[in-house]
Design a protein around this motif. Structure first.
Motif, mmCIF file in Angstrom:
data_model
loop_
_atom_site.group_PDB
_atom_site.id
_atom_site.type_symbol
_atom_site.label_atom_id
_atom_site.label_comp_id
_atom_site.label_asym_id
_atom_site.label_seq_id
_atom_site.Cartn_x
_atom_site.Cartn_y
_atom_site.Cartn_z
ATOM 1 N N ASP A 179 -23.073 -23.086 17.760
ATOM 2 C CA ASP A 179 -21.893 -23.916 18.012
ATOM 3 C C ASP A 179 -21.016 -23.272 19.078
ATOM 4 O O ASP A 179 -21.494 -22.439 19.861
ATOM 5 C CB ASP A 179 -21.128 -24.137 16.706
ATOM 6 N N SER A 180 -19.722 -23.641 19.101
ATOM 7 C CA SER A 180 -18.814 -23.121 20.118
ATOM 8 C C SER A 180 -18.552 -21.621 19.943
ATOM 9 O O SER A 180 -18.210 -20.928 20.910
ATOM 10 C CB SER A 180 -17.490 -23.881 20.084
ATOM 11 N N SER A 197 -18.665 -28.261 17.574
ATOM 12 C CA SER A 197 -18.538 -28.945 16.280
ATOM 13 C C SER A 197 -19.882 -29.222 15.615
ATOM 14 O O SER A 197 -19.975 -30.106 14.755
ATOM 15 C CB SER A 197 -17.759 -30.267 16.435
ATOM 16 N N SER A 198 -20.916 -28.507 15.978
ATOM 17 C CA SER A 198 -22.245 -28.730 15.405
ATOM 18 C C SER A 198 -22.564 -27.661 14.370
ATOM 19 O O SER A 198 -21.822 -26.687 14.193
ATOM 20 C CB SER A 198 -23.310 -28.752 16.502
ATOM 21 N N GLY A 199 -23.685 -27.839 13.689
ATOM 22 C CA GLY A 199 -24.174 -26.880 12.705
ATOM 23 C C GLY A 199 -25.384 -27.456 12.007
ATOM 24 O O GLY A 199 -26.037 -28.387 12.498
ATOM 25 N N ARG A 250 -24.046 -31.311 9.352
ATOM 26 C CA ARG A 250 -24.025 -32.690 9.848
ATOM 27 C C ARG A 250 -25.148 -32.918 10.859
ATOM 28 O O ARG A 250 -24.906 -33.042 12.070
ATOM 29 C CB ARG A 250 -22.660 -32.985 10.478
ATOM 30 N N ASN A 298 -18.630 -24.733 11.551
ATOM 31 C CA ASN A 298 -18.352 -26.154 11.303
ATOM 32 C C ASN A 298 -19.051 -26.684 10.060
ATOM 33 O O ASN A 298 -19.044 -27.900 9.822
ATOM 34 C CB ASN A 298 -18.793 -26.985 12.514
ATOM 35 N N ASP A 299 -19.684 -25.804 9.272
ATOM 36 C CA ASP A 299 -20.473 -26.267 8.120
ATOM 37 C C ASP A 299 -19.687 -26.250 6.808
ATOM 38 O O ASP A 299 -20.254 -26.587 5.765
ATOM 39 C CB ASP A 299 -21.738 -25.404 7.975
ATOM 40 N N GLN A 354 -17.937 -28.168 4.972
ATOM 41 C CA GLN A 354 -17.540 -29.526 4.581
ATOM 42 C C GLN A 354 -18.593 -30.084 3.627
ATOM 43 O O GLN A 354 -19.664 -29.505 3.463
ATOM 44 C CB GLN A 354 -17.399 -30.428 5.806
ATOM 45 N N TYR A 399 -11.738 -19.688 5.219
ATOM 46 C CA TYR A 399 -12.967 -19.422 5.956
ATOM 47 C C TYR A 399 -13.749 -18.276 5.301
ATOM 48 O O TYR A 399 -14.996 -18.313 5.242
ATOM 49 C CB TYR A 399 -12.659 -19.087 7.411
ATOM 50 N N HIS A 412 -12.788 -18.391 16.209
ATOM 51 C CA HIS A 412 -13.396 -18.147 17.509
ATOM 52 C C HIS A 412 -13.028 -16.750 18.029
ATOM 53 O O HIS A 412 -11.926 -16.255 17.784
ATOM 54 C CB HIS A 412 -12.952 -19.207 18.512
#
Length: 375
Positions: A152-153, A182-184, A187, A216-217, A219, A272, A329
């Motif tokens: 991700d970022s 915003s990936s992982g 989703r 981003n995971d 959730q 986190y 980050h």
């Protein structure tokens, strides 16, 4: 008259039998106990002469054998020559009077027939040299030259520093950074990293892949059966572990030679940290089941005594902030520290050289790659 004719006929038959086998007649006379001593001695002398003649014929036959024209000799056991003394070869006469005919010559001892046979050359079959299998050549491991960084970022910050350090310190220029904001692995309906990674491996053909997911995971998730699972529930943990296991199998079955799965470091935000603790445990457990994948823990990199540190020194002693205000980050300084942790593990695994000379650049021509900025 008839008696005379009969007597004459008997005499003729007797003489015929005697002369047809005279030697047998002499032998029978010699063994007779009624014979007078002179006649008996004469019979013994004839018997001895006959023995000498048969013995001389035997040796003549032995001398006439052409050993050069005989068939190839075979392996036989030789008998040591036994010399028979002349005294043992002489046949004594029953009459004590000395015989005028010499029995044997003392200057040339008579040897047994086995002596002559033992002189026949015996050759053993030539033994073929035993051919040993060739020694296997030591396999020279192909160097690792192509590196791929995906995530991700947060991986963007880390990947930029990894590329820069590999190029400057280890002269490795074949690197590729592929990230998606915003990936992982949660989703996959938003971004499918399974398909994207498969495409990258086929097109780029990397030797080493470095992975960083998780930011981003944190959730809720939909498991493989289509059921909704709440964040950090047991169903959620199992569903996310299934995603990680699927991704690990994809990498293990690929031609990639080595995979490094980087765990999340401690954050200054408790939320986190609660999520990252569960994610890191899943990453570590899955990696242990796949020999090609190495899990790299960075949890304590930004800590002291178990507490988060906002300012940390790198290897050169420079102290700066390691994360931006979101607590997730990296700053450029923090990304550089995490990159050093990853590269140290690569050195232990002999993926990169332990010592490499930095590339020489003149002051007038600075590097074309600008320093990465925090995202």
């Amino acid at each position: 008259m008839k008696d005379r004719e009969f007597l004459l006929l008997v005499c003729l038959v007797s003489l015929t039998l005697i002369f047809s086998n005279f030697s047998l007649f002499i032998k029978s006379i010699a063994s007779s106990s009624f014979l007078q001593p002179p006649l008996k001695q004469a019979a013994q002398q004839l018997k001895l002469d006959e023995f000498r003649q048969s013995e001389q014929a035997f040796w003549n036959q032995i001398k006439e054998i052409n050993l050069d024209q005989s068939s190839p000799p075979t392996e036989v056991a030789t008998v040591n020559p036994v010399t028979i003394p002349p005294q043992q070869k002489t046949i004594a006469s029953p009459n004590p009077q000395p015989s005028k005919t010499p029995v044997s010559s003392p200057q040339k001892p008579i040897t047994s027939p086995h002596t002559q046979l033992s002189k026949i050359p015996v050759s053993t079959p030539a033994q073929k040299p035993v051919s040993l299998p060739p020694k296997p050549k030591p396999t020279v491991e192909k160097p690792y030259t192509r590196f791929l960084f995906v995530g991700d970022s947060i991986m963007f910050d880390l990947g930029v520093k990894l590329q820069s350090n590999l190029r400057k310190t280890h002269q490795i220029n074949h690197t590729k950074l592929d990230y998606k904001v915003s990936s992982g692995l949660n989703r996959i309906d938003y971004y499918n990293w399974y398909n994207r990674t498969t495409t990258l491996i086929k097109s780029y053909k990397p030797d080493v892949v470095v992975i960083l997911f998780g930011g981003n995971d944190g959730q809720d998730i939909i498991d493989q059966n289509g059921r909704y699972q709440r964040l950090l529930s047991k169903g959620w943990e199992q569903a996310y572990q299934d995603r990680v296991e699927r991704y690990a199998k994809l990498l293990s079955a690929s031609p990639v030679r080595k995979v490094y799965w980087v765990g999340q470091p401690m954050s200054r935000k408790p939320r986190y940290n609660q999520i990252f603790t569960v994610l890191n445990k899943i990453y570590q457990n899955v990696s242990q089941a796949h020999p090609k994948i190495k899990y790299i823990s960075t949890w304590d990199t930004f800590t002291s005594g178990g507490k988060y540190l906002a300012v940390v020194a790198d290897k050169s002693g420079k102290r700066r902030s390691v994360k931006i205000n979101d607590g997730v980050h990296f700053t450029s300084h923090g990304a550089n520290i995490i990159s050093e942790v990853v590269l140290d593990q690569m050195k232990k695994d002999k993926i990169i050289a332990l010592k490499s000379q930095p590339s020489k650049t003149s002051p007038e021509s600075p590097s074309k790659t600008p320093p990465a900025t925090a995202k």
